[in-house]
Every structure is written in structure tokens, then in C-alpha cells.
Design a protein around this motif. Structure first.
Motif, PDB file in Angstrom:
ATOM      1  N   GLU A  56     -37.815  12.427  -5.390  1.00 22.85           N
ATOM      2  CA  GLU A  56     -36.899  11.365  -4.967  1.00 22.85           C
ATOM      3  C   GLU A  56     -35.969  11.867  -3.864  1.00 22.85           C
ATOM      4  N   ARG A  57     -35.462  13.081  -4.013  1.00 22.18           N
ATOM      5  CA  ARG A  57     -34.571  13.650  -2.997  1.00 22.18           C
ATOM      6  C   ARG A  57     -35.298  13.822  -1.665  1.00 22.18           C
ATOM      7  N   LEU A  58     -36.528  14.342  -1.718  1.00 28.76           N
ATOM      8  CA  LEU A  58     -37.278  14.571  -0.480  1.00 28.76           C
ATOM      9  C   LEU A  58     -37.608  13.259   0.236  1.00 28.76           C
ATOM     10  N   VAL A  59     -37.973  12.247  -0.533  1.00 25.41           N
ATOM     11  CA  VAL A  59     -38.283  10.946   0.065  1.00 25.41           C
ATOM     12  C   VAL A  59     -37.027  10.343   0.680  1.00 25.41           C
ATOM     13  N   ARG A  60     -35.902  10.466  -0.004  1.00 22.43           N
ATOM     14  CA  ARG A  60     -34.640   9.936   0.519  1.00 22.43           C
ATOM     15  C   ARG A  60     -34.276  10.626   1.832  1.00 22.43           C
ATOM     16  N   GLU A  61     -34.436  11.937   1.878  1.00 21.53           N
ATOM     17  CA  GLU A  61     -34.121  12.684   3.100  1.00 21.53           C
ATOM     18  C   GLU A  61     -35.072  12.305   4.229  1.00 21.53           C
ATOM     19  N   ALA A  62     -36.350  12.096   3.903  1.00 23.06           N
ATOM     20  CA  ALA A  62     -37.323  11.693   4.929  1.00 23.06           C
ATOM     21  C   ALA A  62     -37.001  10.307   5.465  1.00 23.06           C
ATOM     22  N   ARG A  63     -36.562   9.410   4.583  1.00 26.80           N
ATOM     23  CA  ARG A  63     -36.199   8.048   5.014  1.00 26.80           C
ATOM     24  C   ARG A  63     -34.972   8.086   5.927  1.00 26.80           C
ATOM     25  N   GLN A  64     -34.014   8.923   5.577  1.00 28.65           N
ATOM     26  CA  GLN A  64     -32.804   9.049   6.411  1.00 28.65           C
ATOM     27  C   GLN A  64     -33.156   9.579   7.796  1.00 28.65           C
ATOM     28  N   LYS A  65     -34.066  10.534   7.846  1.00 26.13           N
ATOM     29  CA  LYS A  65     -34.486  11.089   9.133  1.00 26.13           C
ATOM     30  C   LYS A  65     -35.191  10.026   9.982  1.00 26.13           C
ATOM     31  N   SER A  67     -34.784   5.784  14.442  1.00 28.07           N
ATOM     32  CA  SER A  67     -34.984   4.342  14.680  1.00 28.07           C
ATOM     33  C   SER A  67     -36.432   3.909  14.479  1.00 28.07           C
ATOM     34  N   ARG A  68     -37.014   4.323  13.377  1.00 29.57           N
ATOM     35  CA  ARG A  68     -38.383   3.926  13.050  1.00 29.57           C
ATOM     36  C   ARG A  68     -38.528   3.836  11.539  1.00 29.57           C
TER      37      ARG A  68
END
Length: 255
Positions: free
Chosen positions: A30-39, A44-45
Motif C-alpha cells: 500500500e505504501r509503495l503504490v501510494r508513493e508511485a501514485r504521488q510521483k 501530471s499523468r
């Protein structure tokens, strides 16, 4: 037809991500996915499969080339033993994720838990250490050192064989629980000798198996060292454990 291909492609991508996530907790993923989404938002994609895959791959434990090779050899030894001794099935093999290395297995429930089964199980537990000795010439302390280590598990099985499972040559009908006596091997030298003999026999079984499958052991270690993670079906294909031909090369690079 295009819809079918899309579903198939998505399933393959999901399977790849699940394999990369092996060894991690739900909170880790969950943490890794959240960080990837923030990036992705900063760029802007929208989030893509590749973003998650990159995040999972980047979150690996750092290991020197020497340690990575040693861990690959160790886990390959376990994988070969579990695959070929007929007592279980490898689900996945990973290095540098969650733990230094890990072989996830599914033990067969339809196999009778005889003394032969017990010795093969012990051999599988000791096979990582044996593989290090065969391919590298020395072993590191990773097989022991804690209560959940390979040596600890194998020793407990050997003690159980001699005290509570009815496999002892001497007084096999007497049930003697040692669960509340952690110093039993220090106090009972005769028991310690019998336990050590069982461990030596199991180690010899692992050595004979790995020695006779040396090329496969080396290839599996090389593939694991390169990719860091292998699914069980890939391990079985490489070993020819399903009745096919012995593999001669790794599959496609995963990371």
C-alpha cells in the motif's frame, strides 16, 4: 478478440506485480503504490503498471554482488530440494524482498508423514547450506542464529523424531516432550548424539541430491541472481521436475 488480448495482458501484468510483491506485507505494498501514485501526479499523468513495477523493484534490499550471489545459491539449494524430493512444491523464490532470501512452498498433504518424509523435509531445510558448500566452498552464518533459522527447524524435527514421533531406535514408544526444556541437548548427551546423527544423514541426502543436479543448481542460482524473483512454475520448468527436459537457460529478464 482485442478484449480477450487486453484481459490476458492485464492478467499477466498483475501476475508479474504479485510476484514482485512476494515477501512484503499489505502495508508495504500500500505504501509503495501510494508513493508511485504521488510521483505520477507530480509528473501530471495517470498511474501505470510500469510505475508500480518500478516501485516494487526499487524497494529491494541492497546487497553486494558477493552477498547477492551467496543468497541466490542458498535459496536455489532449497528450491531444488523441495522440487525434487517429492514432499512439496515451490510457489516462489525471492531474494532481497522482505527477507534476505525466501523460498515459499506448499507442502503436500497427500504424502504420508513417515520417517523418510521427515528426513527429506530436514534435507530440504539444510539444502541451502549444502548448496553454498558445493558452489562456493564455504557457508555463512545465515542458516542459523535464530529460532526460525534452517538449522533450528531441522534440529527441532530431529529432536521430535527421537522423542515424540516414535522414530527413535531406542525406546520408540515413550513419548517425551522437550518443548519446555530448551537445554535438553546440553543435558542429554546421548540424545544430542542421536539428533546430530539424523542431521548428518539429512545433510548427506541433500548433498547427494544437489551434487547429482549440479548444472541445474547452478543455472537456477544464476537466474535468481539475475532476476531476484522466480515463480514456482518457472523453477519446475528449469529443473524439468514436471517430466520435461532439463532447462539450459533462464527465461526473459524480469527486472
Amino acid at each position: 478478440m482485442s478484449d480477450t488480448k487486453t484481459v490476458s495482458s492485464a492478467a499477466a501484468a498483475l501476475q508479474s506485480l504479485a510476484l514482485l510483491a512476494t515477501g512484503r506485507t499489505g502495508a508495504d505494498v500500500e505504501r509503495l503504490v501510494r508513493e508511485a501514485r504521488q510521483k505520477a501526479r507530480r509528473d501530471s499523468r495517470t498511474l501505470t503498471w510500469a510505475d508500480i513495477e518500478q516501485a516494487l523493484a526499487a524497494d529491494r534490499m541492497f546487497m553486494s554482488d558477493d552477498l547477492r550471489w551467496r543468497v541466490s545459491v542458498h535459496e536455489a539449494g532449497h528450491a531444488v530440494a523441495w522440487s525434487l524430493l517429492g514432499i512439496g512444491e515451490v510457489e516462489s523464490v525471492t531474494i532481497g524482498i522482505g527477507e534476505v532470501g525466501q523460498v515459499r512452498t506448499r507442502r503436500y498433504g497427500h504424502v504420508a508423514q513417515t520417517e523418510e518424509w521427515l528426513m527429506k523435509t530436514m534435507a530440504s531445510m539444510l539444502a541451502g547450506r549444502v548448496a553454498e558448500r558445493l558452489l562456493i566452498g564455504e557457508v555463512v552464518s545465515g542458516s542459523g542464529g535464530h529460532e526460525d533459522s534452517d538449522l533450528a527447524k531441522a534440529t527441532r524435527l530431529a529432536i521430535d523424531a527421537e522423542t515424540i514421533l516414535g522414530f527413535a531406535e531406542q525406546q520408540p514408544l515413550i513419548y517425551r516432550s522437550t518443548r519446555d526444556r530448551p537445554d535438553i541437548l546440553t543435558l542429554d548427551r546421548d540424545l544430542a548424539e542421536r539428533v546430530n546423527t539424523r542431521l548428518l544423514v539429512a545433510e548427506a541426502l541433500a548433498r547427494e541430491l544437489l551434487d547429482s543436479n549440479g548444472p541445474n543448481l547452478m543455472l537456477l542460482a544464476q537466474c535468481l541472481n539475475r532476476d531476484g524473483v522466480m515463480p514456482g512454475d518457472e523453477v519446475r520448468k528449469l529443473l524439468g521436475a514436471g517430466g520435461g527436459n532439463i532447462g539450459d537457460e533462464c527465461g526473459e529478464t524480469r527486472l
